[in-house]
Design a protein around this motif. Structure first.
Motif, short mmCIF file in Angstrom:
data_model
loop_
_atom_site.label_atom_id
_atom_site.label_comp_id
_atom_site.label_asym_id
_atom_site.label_seq_id
_atom_site.Cartn_x
_atom_site.Cartn_y
_atom_site.Cartn_z
N TYR A 224 0.85 -1.20 0.00
CA TYR A 224 0.00 0.00 0.00
C TYR A 224 0.88 1.25 0.00
CZ TYR A 224 -3.55 3.30 1.74
OH TYR A 224 -4.40 4.37 1.91
N THR A 225 1.86 1.24 0.89
CA THR A 225 2.79 2.39 0.95
C THR A 225 3.52 2.55 -0.38
OG1 THR A 225 3.05 2.03 3.31
CG2 THR A 225 4.75 3.33 2.23
N LYS A 226 3.94 1.42 -0.95
CA LYS A 226 4.70 1.49 -2.21
C LYS A 226 3.88 2.12 -3.33
CE LYS A 226 7.97 -2.30 -2.16
NZ LYS A 226 8.12 -3.69 -2.58
N GLN A 227 2.58 1.76 -3.37
CA GLN A 227 1.72 2.32 -4.42
C GLN A 227 1.69 3.84 -4.31
OE1 GLN A 227 0.13 0.97 -6.93
NE2 GLN A 227 0.74 -1.12 -6.46
N LEU A 228 1.60 4.32 -3.07
CA LEU A 228 1.56 5.77 -2.87
C LEU A 228 2.90 6.41 -3.23
CD1 LEU A 228 -0.47 5.97 0.42
CD2 LEU A 228 -1.04 7.13 -1.70
N VAL A 229 3.97 5.76 -2.78
CA VAL A 229 5.30 6.31 -3.09
C VAL A 229 5.45 6.44 -4.60
CG1 VAL A 229 7.79 5.80 -3.07
CG2 VAL A 229 6.43 5.49 -0.99
N ALA B 203 -3.10 15.14 13.99
CA ALA B 203 -2.41 14.74 12.75
C ALA B 203 -0.90 14.86 12.91
CB ALA B 203 -2.89 15.59 11.58
N THR B 204 -0.43 15.91 13.59
CA THR B 204 1.03 16.06 13.74
C THR B 204 1.58 14.97 14.67
OG1 THR B 204 0.60 17.80 15.34
CG2 THR B 204 1.32 18.50 13.16
N LYS B 205 0.72 14.55 15.62
CA LYS B 205 1.16 13.46 16.49
C LYS B 205 1.41 12.21 15.62
CE LYS B 205 -0.48 11.04 20.60
NZ LYS B 205 -1.51 10.04 20.32
N CYS B 206 0.47 11.95 14.71
CA CYS B 206 0.64 10.79 13.80
C CYS B 206 1.90 10.96 12.95
CB CYS B 206 -0.57 10.65 12.88
SG CYS B 206 -2.10 10.27 13.73
N MET B 207 2.15 12.21 12.50
CA MET B 207 3.33 12.43 11.68
C MET B 207 4.59 12.06 12.47
SD MET B 207 1.97 15.90 9.84
CE MET B 207 3.36 16.71 9.25
N ARG B 208 4.62 12.54 13.71
CA ARG B 208 5.81 12.23 14.55
C ARG B 208 5.95 10.72 14.72
NH1 ARG B 208 4.19 16.90 17.26
NH2 ARG B 208 5.63 18.59 16.71
N GLU B 209 4.82 10.07 15.00
CA GLU B 209 4.89 8.63 15.21
C GLU B 209 5.39 7.90 13.96
OE1 GLU B 209 1.43 8.53 18.60
OE2 GLU B 209 0.96 7.74 16.60
N ALA B 210 5.12 8.53 12.80
CA ALA B 210 5.55 7.89 11.54
C ALA B 210 6.99 8.29 11.19
CB ALA B 210 4.61 8.31 10.41
N GLY B 211 7.63 9.04 12.07
CA GLY B 211 9.03 9.42 11.81
C GLY B 211 9.18 10.67 10.97
N ILE B 212 8.13 11.49 10.91
CA ILE B 212 8.23 12.75 10.16
C ILE B 212 8.23 13.89 11.17
CG2 ILE B 212 7.04 14.27 8.51
CD1 ILE B 212 5.71 11.71 7.39
N THR C 255 -6.15 5.57 12.35
CA THR C 255 -4.73 5.96 12.36
C THR C 255 -3.84 4.82 11.92
OG1 THR C 255 -4.78 5.50 14.71
CG2 THR C 255 -4.88 7.82 14.09
N ASP C 256 -4.34 3.57 12.04
CA ASP C 256 -3.53 2.44 11.58
C ASP C 256 -3.30 2.53 10.07
OD1 ASP C 256 -6.31 2.10 11.34
OD2 ASP C 256 -6.14 -0.09 11.21
N VAL C 257 -4.35 2.92 9.31
CA VAL C 257 -4.20 3.06 7.85
C VAL C 257 -3.42 4.34 7.53
CG1 VAL C 257 -5.43 3.26 5.66
CG2 VAL C 257 -6.37 1.83 7.49
N PHE C 258 -3.76 5.41 8.24
CA PHE C 258 -3.10 6.71 8.02
C PHE C 258 -1.57 6.56 8.18
CE2 PHE C 258 -2.72 11.34 9.72
CZ PHE C 258 -2.64 11.85 8.44
N ALA C 259 -1.16 5.72 9.14
CA ALA C 259 0.27 5.55 9.39
C ALA C 259 1.01 5.06 8.14
CB ALA C 259 0.47 4.55 10.53
N HIS C 260 0.35 4.20 7.35
CA HIS C 260 1.04 3.68 6.16
C HIS C 260 1.09 4.72 5.05
CE1 HIS C 260 0.94 0.08 8.37
NE2 HIS C 260 -0.38 0.01 8.34
N GLU C 261 0.13 5.62 5.09
CA GLU C 261 0.15 6.73 4.14
C GLU C 261 1.31 7.66 4.52
OE1 GLU C 261 -3.22 9.85 3.07
OE2 GLU C 261 -3.95 8.06 4.06
N LEU C 262 1.42 7.94 5.80
CA LEU C 262 2.51 8.82 6.26
C LEU C 262 3.87 8.16 6.04
CD1 LEU C 262 0.85 10.26 9.48
CD2 LEU C 262 1.29 11.48 7.34
N GLU C 263 3.89 6.86 6.12
CA GLU C 263 5.15 6.14 5.87
C GLU C 263 5.62 6.42 4.42
OE1 GLU C 263 7.51 4.62 7.24
OE2 GLU C 263 8.37 3.26 5.73
N ALA C 264 4.65 6.57 3.51
CA ALA C 264 5.02 6.88 2.13
C ALA C 264 5.75 8.23 2.08
CB ALA C 264 3.79 6.91 1.23
#
Ligand code: PEP
Ligand code: MG
Length: 782
Positions: free
Chosen positions: A543-548, A641-650, A604-613
């Motif tokens: 899923y992340t790869k498709q977005l990337v 949302a910024t909390k999720c970004m931080r958790e995703a390493g952004i 947020t579980d799905v959102f995390a993979h989007e942010l991973e992209a």
């Protein structure tokens, strides 16, 4: 010899010194005022890696599956590390340093160190990485910078590009130009002939300080149009708010504000223009073809920094009457002539000129993608029907969907029963350059399969019969894709909206200042499965790869121009049609429901993979990617949302991110949003209008009430711009209304930072912005 001096080089030496080096050598040889310098040859790079015996390891390290982002990241790290950590052999170090010292003589020289691509077979060296530039370098950093130029052959983007194109990594070499810096007081570019018609008109753009401010688009330069026959000059002075200069302490190039009085002061005098034009004529004569020249002036002396042939002149146009520069229409698919009729292009094979027998209007709707085209109607009621849509046919359907995009590309026109100006059919057809009429209410029942009709995508009408004949006599329109599109220079940035990655190339060719909205949902919807279903069947990484992949194709096309990528925002009714859609909640009014940031914060579980992209893209060096959050209501949404970004390493403090202003709540809460740290606020007027006026944007029964210029909508927008200006937050518009001249006038007057328009409207918006800015300037001095 590890290095060659510029005066030892000529145009034929590309293989040894790369394109940049060869061009500078040729100019030096022709007696033109080029700052002194030398080139560390491509052969030197090659012997460096061979003699250190790192070559085999290097090429093995980068032989990876480019679609595997973590393998790609490791490959780039390893390859760059190998080059950067390999010491210079003594003789090579001494030769480069001695040459450097010769440039400065008794003084320490500040030099520019630039990679110079030798891979002529690569259609666009910028994709291949080879465009590293370091400015104001002195002896201590010189050798490291040379190695970094070499290492730029192995960035993730460069490796990916070569793998995709099937180029062998070991066959690509790189040279490095080391040249004295010109501490420019003023600088810019010059087209020695008109860049689209080839007419004897020189166009000079100029701004204060170093030239990258002009080349990178950080500043809107003055524009001087000089007739080469009588040397008359047409001057447009721009407001130059910033300049790039060398910081005296650190030696680095920094951006500084221009003093108030110099912002609107003319940069080059008549005398300097005379001298520039003389130089321009000499260069053009030397190469016997029009040139695009970078120049700089210091202490009254003019230097030429670079010269390239202008690639945008249409041969057929050379003999025709002059067209205004800004009218150079540049698209890769189809060019719309003055009447709005499509005259050619991949998106409109059946297009031509209107014949005399005008047909009767059989249905009407909203003209949502301009152009006029005739062809047989193909009624599509189910997906199987798509197979019958051939090149040049007109698709007639209730409403288009993401899986129809391949057929929409084949079609010459599109007609729908449902939808408004911001529906899927409208957005995608505009991006594909296919004329469309939407919201007709009854096209699928009134029209017969195979019936020949004509669409007028401007007026929103469908006529009986073929009123547009394929024009045998019309000259085929050549692909015109300017490398340096001359466009009206504006202080307000003009960007472009992109919804399908396939439109990226066409969007980039408009010369827009970046992408103001990249909709990611089309990338997901085209997978034909809801995100949850796709993840269940293919895993999170896929899923992340498709977005990337989707985002990267647009980010590449625009690099280094910014691309504002919106996180997922599809309403449940769109997801319902996909596999897995049966699990979507049933909503009476999806537009008011579970979409945008609401869904992301709920899942947020799905959102995390989007942010991973996004994280992977940043890691790959796509620093031009920005994150935009849709359907935000208040600061709480942003904090989560910024909390999720931080958790995703952004790290939100290090990346550019912002929100869409689409609800009255977000407009009213913009101060709190600014305090929560947003870098930008972008008006999604499609939604802001529907939520302010309670008019469903997809409901043709109330389409006449959908008014983005309604005073209530404008008041919300005006207030947000004022508040954002106080808080130093950029403002933008990415809703459909940004393509309307009245809205552009309002926004520029209010002080918006950028406007993002539909592909087909970018040029018009650039003109409109320029006109309003000129008017504002005039008013301020009167
Ligand atoms: C908008 O609402 O104006 C917008 C640009 O977003 P979308 O049309 O995708 O909802
Ligand atoms: Mg929206």
């Amino acid at each position: 010899m590890a290095v060659l001096w510029l005066d030892e080089i000529s145009a034929g030496d590309i293989e040894r010194v790369g394109g940049k080096g060869a061009s500078l050598g040729e100019l030096t040889g022709a007696g033109l005022p080029v700052p002194p310098g030398f080139v560390v040859t491509a052969g030197t790079y090659r012997s460096f890696i061979e003699e250190a015996e790192i070559d085999e390891e290097l090429f093995e390290a980068v032989d990876v599956d480019a679609d595997d982002s973590s393998a790609l990241a490791n490959a780039a790290d390893r390859a760059q590390e190998l080059i950067i950590e390999t010491p210079f052999p003594d003789d090579l170090r001494e030769e480069i340093v001695a040459s450097y010292r010769e440039i400065g003589g008794d003084e320490e020289a500040f030099v520019a160190v630039r990679s110079s691509a030798t891979a002529e077979d690569l259609p666009d060296a910028s994709f291949a990485g080879q465009q590293e530039t370091f400015l104001n370098i002195t002896e201590d950093a010189l050798l490291d910078r040379v190695r970094e130029c070499w290492a730029s052959l192995f960035t993730q983007r460069a490796i990916y590009y070569r793998q995709e194109q099937g180029f062998d990594h070991s066959s690509v070499n790189i040279a490095v130009v080391v040249q004295q810096m010109v501490d420019a007081e003023k600088s810019g570019v010059m087209f020695t002939s008109h860049p689209s018609t080839g007419d004897p008109t020189m166009i000079i753009e100029a701004a204060w300080g170093l030239g990258e401010a002009v080349v990178s688009g950080a500043v809107s330069p003055d524009n001087y149009v000089v007739s080469r026959s009588d040397r008359s000059i047409d001057v447009t002075v721009a407001e130059k708010k910033v300049m790039h200069i060398k910081d005296e302490e650190t030696g680095e190039t920094v951006e500084r504000p221009v003093s108030d009085e110099r912002q609107t002061e003319r940069v080059v005098s008549d005398g300097e223009i005379e001298a520039l034009v003389d130089l321009g004529e000499r260069v053009e004569d030397h190469y016997d073809t029009p040139q695009d020249v970078e120049w700089a002036i210091v202490d009254g002396d003019i230097y030429m920094l670079q010269s390239r042939p202008i690639t945008t002149i249409d041969d057929g146009a050379r003999s025709e009457a002059a067209t205004p520069v800004e009218d150079a229409v540049a698209t890769t698919e189809g060019v719309t002539d003055g009447s709005g009729t499509q005259t050619a292009g991949a998106g409109s094979d059946a297009a031509g000129t209107p014949s005399d027998d005008t047909g009767e209007v059989i249905i009407d709707g909203l003209g949502s993608s301009p152009g006029t085209v005739s062809g047989p109607a193909k009624i599509v009621t189910k997906l199987d029907d798509l197979a019958k849509v051939a090149e040049g046919d007109i698709i007639v359907t209730e409403m288009t969907m993401p899986d129809m995009v391949p057929a929409m590309k084949r079609a010459s026109g599109i007609i729908t029963d449902e939808g408004g100006m911001t529906s899927h059919a409208a957005i995608v057809s505009r991006e594909l350059g296919v004329p469309a009429v939407v919201g007709t209410t009854n096209a699928t029942t009134v029209l017969q399969d195979g019936q020949v009709v004509t669409i007028d995508g401007d007026k929103g009408t469908v006529l009986e019969g073929e009123t547009v004949e394929p024009d045998e006599e019309a000259e085929p329109v050549e692909e015109v894709r300017p490398k340096s599109p001359v466009k009206p220079m504006t202080a307000t940035e003009v960007k472009v909206n992109v919804s399908i990655p396939e439109a990226a190339e066409r969007a980039a060719a408009t010369g827009a200042d970046g992408v103001g909205l990249l909709r990611t949902e089309h990338m997901i919807l085209s997978l034909n499965q809801t995100p949850e279903k796709f993840i269940e069947e293919n895993g999170t990484d896929e899923y992340t790869k498709q977005l990337v992949q989707g985002i990267r194709s647009v980010a590449d096309e625009f690099y280094p121009r910014p691309v504002r990528v919106r996180t997922l925002d599809a309403p449940t009714d769109e997801f319902r049609q996909l596999e897995g859609g049966e699990d979507e909640p049933v909503e009476h009014n999806p537009m008011l429901g579970y979409r945008g940031i609401r869904r992301s914060l709920d899942r947020t579980d799905v959102f995390a993979h989007e942010l991973e992209a996004f994280r992977r893209l940043y890691e790959m060096g796509y620093d031009n990617v920005e994150i935009m959050l849709p359907l935000v209501n208040d600061a709480e949404d942003v904090y989560q949302a910024t909390k999720c970004m931080r958790e995703a390493g952004i790290d939100p403090d290090k990346r550019k991110w912002g929100v869409m202003i689409e609800t009255p709540a977000s407009a009213l809460a913009v101060e709190e949003l600014a305090e929560a740290g947003i870098d930008f606020a972008s008006f999604g007027t499609n939604d802001l209008t529907q939520y302010t006026l309670a008019v469903d944007r997809n409901n043709e029964h109330v389409a006449d009430r959908f008014d983005e210029l309604h005073p209530a909508v404008l008041r919300l927008i005006g207030d947000v711009i004022a508040t954002c200006r106080e808080h130093d937050v950029d403002t933008s518009i990415c809703g459909q209304a940004g393509s309307k001249p009245e809205m552009v006038q309002y926004l520029v007057n209010e002080g918006i930072s950028s406007i993002s328009a539909n592909i087909d409207a970018v040029r018009d918006v650039q003109h409109e912005v320029k006109r309003v800015e000129q008017k504002l300037l005039l008013e301020s001095v009167r």
